[in-house]
Design a protein around this motif. Structure first.
Motif, PDB file in Angstrom:
ATOM      1  N   ASP A  71       0.640  -1.286  -0.097  1.00 40.41           N
ATOM      2  CA  ASP A  71      -0.002   0.025  -0.094  1.00 40.41           C
ATOM      3  C   ASP A  71       0.893   1.273   0.061  1.00 40.41           C
ATOM      4  O   ASP A  71       0.347   2.388  -0.607  1.00 40.41           O
ATOM      5  CB  ASP A  71      -0.703   0.047   1.196  1.00 40.41           C
ATOM      6  N   ALA A  72       2.053   1.177   0.629  1.00 47.79           N
ATOM      7  CA  ALA A  72       2.996   2.467   0.710  1.00 47.79           C
ATOM      8  C   ALA A  72       3.721   2.501  -0.532  1.00 47.79           C
ATOM      9  O   ALA A  72       4.410   3.568  -0.747  1.00 47.79           O
ATOM     10  CB  ALA A  72       3.893   2.197   1.914  1.00 47.79           C
ATOM     11  N   ALA A  73       3.941   1.672  -1.369  1.00 49.15           N
ATOM     12  CA  ALA A  73       4.793   1.588  -2.469  1.00 49.15           C
ATOM     13  C   ALA A  73       4.368   2.272  -3.590  1.00 49.15           C
ATOM     14  O   ALA A  73       3.070   2.491  -3.943  1.00 49.15           O
ATOM     15  CB  ALA A  73       4.818   0.125  -3.030  1.00 49.15           C
ATOM     16  N   ASP A  74       5.223   3.193  -4.247  1.00 49.84           N
ATOM     17  CA  ASP A  74       4.760   4.155  -5.538  1.00 49.84           C
ATOM     18  C   ASP A  74       4.625   2.970  -6.804  1.00 49.84           C
ATOM     19  O   ASP A  74       3.884   3.478  -7.743  1.00 49.84           O
ATOM     20  CB  ASP A  74       6.034   5.009  -5.716  1.00 49.84           C
ATOM     21  N   ARG A  75       5.449   2.176  -6.877  1.00 42.48           N
ATOM     22  CA  ARG A  75       5.512   1.057  -8.013  1.00 42.48           C
ATOM     23  C   ARG A  75       5.728  -0.233  -7.378  1.00 42.48           C
ATOM     24  O   ARG A  75       6.334  -0.682  -6.552  1.00 42.48           O
ATOM     25  CB  ARG A  75       6.642   1.481  -9.043  1.00 42.48           C
ATOM     26  N   ILE A  76       5.016  -1.388  -8.132  1.00 43.34           N
ATOM     27  CA  ILE A  76       4.883  -2.862  -7.589  1.00 43.34           C
ATOM     28  C   ILE A  76       5.312  -3.645  -8.643  1.00 43.34           C
ATOM     29  O   ILE A  76       4.707  -3.486  -9.910  1.00 43.34           O
ATOM     30  CB  ILE A  76       3.587  -2.980  -6.807  1.00 43.34           C
ATOM     31  N   ILE A  77       6.186  -4.473  -8.590  1.00 40.19           N
ATOM     32  CA  ILE A  77       6.740  -5.711  -9.515  1.00 40.19           C
ATOM     33  C   ILE A  77       6.601  -6.852  -8.901  1.00 40.19           C
ATOM     34  O   ILE A  77       7.034  -7.166  -7.806  1.00 40.19           O
ATOM     35  CB  ILE A  77       8.229  -5.405  -9.732  1.00 40.19           C
ATOM     36  N   LEU A  78       5.764  -7.861  -9.533  1.00 42.05           N
ATOM     37  CA  LEU A  78       5.191  -9.081  -8.967  1.00 42.05           C
ATOM     38  C   LEU A  78       6.340 -10.126  -9.660  1.00 42.05           C
ATOM     39  O   LEU A  78       6.701 -10.124 -10.801  1.00 42.05           O
ATOM     40  CB  LEU A  78       3.986  -9.468  -9.077  1.00 42.05           C
ATOM     41  N   GLU A  79       6.856 -11.147  -8.781  1.00 41.99           N
ATOM     42  CA  GLU A  79       7.699 -12.239  -9.459  1.00 41.99           C
ATOM     43  C   GLU A  79       7.059 -13.434  -9.268  1.00 41.99           C
ATOM     44  O   GLU A  79       6.562 -13.835  -8.141  1.00 41.99           O
ATOM     45  CB  GLU A  79       9.010 -12.256  -8.571  1.00 41.99           C
ATOM     46  N   VAL A  80       6.414 -13.970 -10.330  1.00 39.40           N
ATOM     47  CA  VAL A  80       5.459 -15.051 -10.175  1.00 39.40           C
ATOM     48  C   VAL A  80       6.137 -16.290 -10.290  1.00 39.40           C
ATOM     49  O   VAL A  80       6.882 -16.494 -10.958  1.00 39.40           O
ATOM     50  CB  VAL A  80       4.215 -14.957 -11.358  1.00 39.40           C
ATOM     51  N   ASN A  81       5.884 -17.004  -9.234  1.00 42.32           N
ATOM     52  CA  ASN A  81       6.704 -18.340  -9.159  1.00 42.32           C
ATOM     53  C   ASN A  81       5.730 -19.570  -8.941  1.00 42.32           C
ATOM     54  O   ASN A  81       4.826 -19.624  -7.812  1.00 42.32           O
ATOM     55  CB  ASN A  81       7.635 -18.397  -7.873  1.00 42.32           C
ATOM     56  N   PRO A  82       5.778 -20.621  -9.853  1.00 41.59           N
ATOM     57  CA  PRO A  82       4.821 -21.796  -9.560  1.00 41.59           C
ATOM     58  C   PRO A  82       5.093 -22.353  -8.340  1.00 41.59           C
ATOM     59  O   PRO A  82       4.194 -23.255  -7.782  1.00 41.59           O
ATOM     60  CB  PRO A  82       4.782 -22.355 -10.973  1.00 41.59           C
ATOM     61  N   HIS A  83       6.199 -22.446  -7.813  1.00 39.79           N
ATOM     62  CA  HIS A  83       6.480 -23.067  -6.656  1.00 39.79           C
ATOM     63  C   HIS A  83       5.733 -22.614  -5.200  1.00 39.79           C
ATOM     64  O   HIS A  83       5.953 -22.981  -4.235  1.00 39.79           O
ATOM     65  CB  HIS A  83       7.975 -23.185  -6.411  1.00 39.79           C
ATOM     66  N   MET A  84       5.390 -21.005  -5.558  1.00 40.83           N
ATOM     67  CA  MET A  84       4.813 -20.329  -4.178  1.00 40.83           C
ATOM     68  C   MET A  84       3.443 -21.050  -3.819  1.00 40.83           C
ATOM     69  O   MET A  84       2.500 -20.938  -4.796  1.00 40.83           O
ATOM     70  CB  MET A  84       4.762 -18.930  -4.476  1.00 40.83           C
ATOM     71  N   PRO A  85       3.223 -21.758  -2.736  1.00 42.66           N
ATOM     72  CA  PRO A  85       1.842 -22.357  -2.657  1.00 42.66           C
ATOM     73  C   PRO A  85       0.859 -21.129  -2.451  1.00 42.66           C
ATOM     74  O   PRO A  85       1.041 -20.042  -1.904  1.00 42.66           O
ATOM     75  CB  PRO A  85       2.187 -22.993  -1.416  1.00 42.66           C
ATOM     76  N   PHE A  86      -0.457 -21.567  -2.792  1.00 34.12           N
ATOM     77  CA  PHE A  86      -1.439 -20.741  -2.399  1.00 34.12           C
ATOM     78  C   PHE A  86      -2.034 -21.085  -1.210  1.00 34.12           C
ATOM     79  O   PHE A  86      -2.363 -22.192  -0.892  1.00 34.12           O
ATOM     80  CB  PHE A  86      -2.737 -21.065  -3.448  1.00 34.12           C
TER      81      PHE A  86
END
Length: 445
Positions: free
Chosen positions: A147-162
């Motif tokens: 919420d505090a960030a001016d710009r957001i970059i997501l690194e999408v990783n299939p190993h990250m669990p939902f």
């Protein structure tokens, strides 16, 4: 456009995405397993074209390239909310700086503007059909940071669990500036084997655990030893409410010891805020409806903990003085870990009905020269950081016993603590207590 069209429009290579970072920016990697490995490497490659970029993270679980590729801090300054073993090395060699904090307040540093974020870079799970990405293993203060960030970059990783969350557990594709993809396995935290000393300390705590207790366990050899005792016992229907979930909990789930059936808050659900452990643990959490992630401001809030009857908090510490002051994060001025959530849980556990809090340590240590030193000291004078003040200390545990200091006078505290000190140091601790005028002549070893 539908979410997948927006995704394709915002999809970039890591090298392209990190051009959102400018000289002078504050960049945030969030904490532990949210670390964006591909973006970190791409940002490090811009070392020669950037200046005064400040990067914030906590508990590094793999080599950090903006540190490794810029050891003299010409472009990047690495800042840590909490330390892993790797982070200690970075700080010891002048390649990183520590930021004192308490976990339940960490999100507020962002929301109050004390921790600015120009660019956020975090690892998330793959997008669902609605355009949402799960924060996975790191809920913590992720939402306040983003919420505090001016710009957001997501690194999408299939190993990250939902992972299902109570709140603040996902972000939508419409709210991000760029997306990159990375299929590297997530960092793992090897489970530390328990030493004989760990087992002796765990054996002092085990009798205080009862059916239906809700547990908050730290990490390390001693909690692992305690977990083994519990897994092999007749204890039933334990609960989980913890800031950090590790493989110790996985073992208790597999043994059928944790059911969360007797919890007085979130009955039937185990709750955590951050997680680090093995691939098996990460796979266990994926789409597991029995477990919820929650923000640190909720998990670690003493008011939340107060509502969990029969709550038991168990954490490690480094040293304790005869007044009951506890240092859990530094050896002298050398940073070892951080305040983290220890004081949060010490405060909350005491206010819970039948709550108990244990701070455990070996009674002594042997230095590199083979000289033994007591971890129970007369008083702290070497710059040691006091993590838990004496007025809030409950049980202190060593391999020689567990003593409850709550409500005791200074002479009672000295007597009890000397009773669980290493025998080689008890006489000199008595002499120190006499000099400090906290010893009664009627006291015995």
């Amino acid at each position: 456009m539908n979410p997948f069209e927006i995704y394709q429009e915002k999809l970039h290579t890591p090298e392209e995405a990190v051009h959102l970072v400018q000289s002078g920016d504050w960049v945030d990697y969030s904490q532990t397993c949210s670390f964006p490995a591909a973006l970190d490497a791409a940002l490090a490659a811009r070392r020669d074209e950037l200046t005064d970029v400040k990067v914030r993270h906590a508990i590094s679980m793999r080599p950090v390239q903006i540190v490794e590729q810029d050891p003299q801090r010409q472009a990047f300054t690495y800042n840590l909310w909490h330390c892993s073993g790797l982070d200690r090395k970075y700080i010891d060699t002048g390649r990183a700086f520590f930021s004192p904090m308490m976990f339940r307040f960490c999100g507020s540093y962002y929301s109050r503007g004390q921790a600015p974020v120009n660019v956020a870079m975090v690892t998330v799970s793959p997008m669902d059909r609605y355009g949402n990405f799960s924060y996975g293993l790191t809920n913590c203060c992720m939402q306040e940071m983003l919420d505090a960030a001016d710009r957001i970059i997501l690194e999408v990783n299939p190993h990250m669990p939902f992972i299902y969350g109570m709140a603040d557990d996902h972000i939508n594709i419409r709210d991000v500036d760029a997306v990159v993809e990375n299929d590297q396995p997530l960092s793992e935290a090897p489970s530390r084997g328990a030493s004989e000393l760990d087992k002796q300390i765990a054996a002092q705590i085990f009798p205080f655990i009862h059916d239906g207790d809700t547990l908050q366990l730290g990490i390390g050899g001693m909690p692992n030893a305690l977990g083994s005792l519990i897994a092999g016992s007749d204890l039933r229907d334990l609960g989980m409410h913890t800031e950090l979930m590790s493989d110790g909990y996985l073992d208790l789930y597999k043994a059928g010891k944790i059911t969360n059936k007797r919890k007085t808050l979130q009955k039937g659900k185990g709750v955590f805020s951050i997680c680090s452990g093995s691939k098996e643990l990460y796979e266990f959490l994926d789409h597991n409806i029995d477990i919820l992630s929650a923000p640190m401001h909720y998990v670690n809030d003493p008011e939340t903990i107060r509502q969990l009857d029969h709550f038991v908090s168990i954490n490690g510490c480094i040293a304790c003085d005869l007044y009951g002051q506890v240092s859990s994060e530094s050896a002298g001025t050398r940073q070892i870990s951080g305040t983290g959530g220890q004081l949060d849980f010490v405060t909350g556990a005491y206010t819970a009905e039948h709550g108990r809090t244990f701070l455990a340590m070996a009674s002594s240590r042997v230095d590199k020269k083979g000289v033994r030193h007591s971890n129970i000291v007369p008083c702290f004078t070497g710059g040691d950081i006091i993590t838990t003040p004496r007025a809030q200390t409950m049980y202190i545990v060593t391999e020689y016993g567990a003593v409850n200091l709550a409500g005791l006078t200074t002479w009672q505290r000295a007597e009890k603590l000397i009773g669980i000190a290493h025998p080689d140091f008890r006489d000199e601790l008595i002499k120190a207590a006499e000099q400090q005028k906290i010893w009664r002549n009627s006291n015995k070893k």
